[in-house]
Design an enzyme around this catalytic site. Structure first.
Site, mmCIF file in Angstrom:
data_model
loop_
_atom_site.group_PDB
_atom_site.id
_atom_site.type_symbol
_atom_site.label_atom_id
_atom_site.label_comp_id
_atom_site.label_asym_id
_atom_site.label_seq_id
_atom_site.Cartn_x
_atom_site.Cartn_y
_atom_site.Cartn_z
ATOM 1 N N CYS A 1 5.830 -54.253 15.027
ATOM 2 C CA CYS A 1 6.770 -53.152 14.816
ATOM 3 C C CYS A 1 8.179 -53.627 15.157
ATOM 4 O O CYS A 1 8.374 -54.698 15.747
ATOM 5 C CB CYS A 1 6.373 -51.941 15.669
ATOM 6 S SG CYS A 1 6.835 -52.097 17.405
ATOM 7 N N CYS B 1 8.841 -54.522 18.838
ATOM 8 C CA CYS B 1 8.250 -55.795 19.265
ATOM 9 C C CYS B 1 9.009 -56.979 18.677
ATOM 10 O O CYS B 1 9.155 -58.016 19.339
ATOM 11 C CB CYS B 1 6.776 -55.856 18.883
ATOM 12 S SG CYS B 1 5.756 -54.767 19.903
ATOM 13 N N GLU C 1 1.710 -56.911 21.117
ATOM 14 C CA GLU C 1 2.676 -58.003 21.206
ATOM 15 C C GLU C 1 3.497 -57.919 22.479
ATOM 16 O O GLU C 1 3.753 -58.915 23.151
ATOM 17 C CB GLU C 1 3.628 -57.966 19.999
ATOM 18 C CG GLU C 1 2.948 -58.153 18.657
ATOM 19 C CD GLU C 1 2.471 -56.850 18.025
ATOM 20 O OE1 GLU C 1 2.071 -55.935 18.774
ATOM 21 O OE2 GLU C 1 2.492 -56.751 16.798
ATOM 22 N N GLU D 1 -2.745 -47.413 24.592
ATOM 23 C CA GLU D 1 -2.200 -46.100 24.228
ATOM 24 C C GLU D 1 -2.203 -45.152 25.423
ATOM 25 O O GLU D 1 -2.721 -45.474 26.498
ATOM 26 C CB GLU D 1 -2.989 -45.527 23.046
ATOM 27 C CG GLU D 1 -2.819 -46.391 21.801
ATOM 28 C CD GLU D 1 -3.401 -45.790 20.546
ATOM 29 O OE1 GLU D 1 -4.183 -44.824 20.630
ATOM 30 O OE2 GLU D 1 -3.063 -46.309 19.462
ATOM 31 N N ASN E 1 -3.066 -53.417 22.392
ATOM 32 C CA ASN E 1 -2.313 -52.173 22.520
ATOM 33 C C ASN E 1 -2.983 -51.282 23.560
ATOM 34 O O ASN E 1 -4.207 -51.256 23.705
ATOM 35 C CB ASN E 1 -2.119 -51.457 21.174
ATOM 36 C CG ASN E 1 -3.392 -51.225 20.393
ATOM 37 O OD1 ASN E 1 -4.356 -51.975 20.508
ATOM 38 N ND2 ASN E 1 -3.407 -50.194 19.578
ATOM 39 N N CYS F 1 2.476 -51.812 22.551
ATOM 40 C CA CYS F 1 1.866 -52.605 21.476
ATOM 41 C C CYS F 1 1.267 -53.886 22.069
ATOM 42 O O CYS F 1 1.680 -54.343 23.148
ATOM 43 C CB CYS F 1 2.910 -53.002 20.448
ATOM 44 S SG CYS F 1 3.560 -51.648 19.470
HETATM 45 N N1 THU Z 1 0.477 -51.407 17.264
HETATM 46 C C1 THU Z 1 0.491 -52.628 17.880
HETATM 47 O O1 THU Z 1 -0.075 -52.791 18.968
HETATM 48 N N2 THU Z 1 1.115 -53.656 17.263
HETATM 49 C C2 THU Z 1 1.620 -53.603 15.999
HETATM 50 O O2 THU Z 1 2.089 -54.624 15.511
HETATM 51 C C3 THU Z 1 1.582 -52.342 15.253
HETATM 52 C C4 THU Z 1 1.151 -51.153 16.016
HETATM 53 C C5 THU Z 1 -0.277 -50.311 17.897
HETATM 54 C C6 THU Z 1 0.516 -49.197 18.472
HETATM 55 C C7 THU Z 1 -0.495 -48.052 18.419
HETATM 56 O O3 THU Z 1 -1.314 -48.131 19.570
HETATM 57 C C8 THU Z 1 -1.348 -48.361 17.208
HETATM 58 O O4 THU Z 1 -1.132 -49.745 16.929
HETATM 59 C C9 THU Z 1 -1.021 -47.541 15.988
HETATM 60 O O5 THU Z 1 0.327 -47.582 15.709
#
Ligand code: THU
Length: 139
Positions: A94, A97, A58, A47, A45, A56
């Site tokens: 999520c 994704c 994925e 941010e 991920n 994310c």
């Molecule tokens: N996140 C992912 O990268 N993948 C997931 O399957 C769930 C959430 C990340 C997004 C954000 O940077 C952090 O996790 C918290 O939501």
């Protein structure tokens, strides 16, 4: 899927998690997406101070692959936990994704939700996204 292959993918996801840029949530995620030609595309991920541009793990992995001309996949492993912690929960993709992956794989994609190499749930994208909307709906 063979246990050895599953564990290899989980290891790749754990390594990718190490690159997560998550200063705001401190929740670090790694994904490893295997293409049918045997290559593994990893993602973490990423941010952003404005929050919305966050990607994310994925989708990072998926878009890396597609942007290199690879569109066929046969498994994905995902690991996530707060920085410095081991999660009791698995990290499932999520909704966005799930939809992004569905575009290229349909429901059959095996999805490995892992806490560690030896502790994981093996499910499918179809179970995570029933009645998914995909390219076939527009054909
Ligand atoms: N996140 C992912 O990268 N993948 C997931 O399957 C769930 C959430 C990340 C997004 C954000 O940077 C952090 O996790 C918290 O939501």
């Amino acid at each position: 899927m063979e246990t050895k292959q599953i564990q290899e993918l989980i290891r790749a996801a754990l390594a990718a998690r190490g690159f997560a840029y998550a200063p705001y949530s401190r929740f670090k995620v790694g994904a490893a997406l295997r293409s049918t030609d045997g290559r593994v595309f990893t993602g973490c991920n990423v941010e952003n101070a404005a929050f919305t541009p966050t990607s994310c793990a994925e989708r990072t992995a998926l878009f890396k692959a597609v942007s290199e001309g690879v569109r066929e996949f046969d498994a994905i492993a995902i690991v996530g936990s707060l920085d410095g912690q081991t999660n009791t929960l698995v990290t499932a993709p999520c909704g966005v994704c799930r939809q992004a992956l569905f575009e290229f794989t349909g429901p059959a994609l095996p999805v490995i939700l892992a806490r560690s190499e030896d502790d994981y749930i093996l499910t499918t994208l179809g179970e995570l996204l029933p009645y998914g909307f995909g390219p076939q709906n527009l054909a």
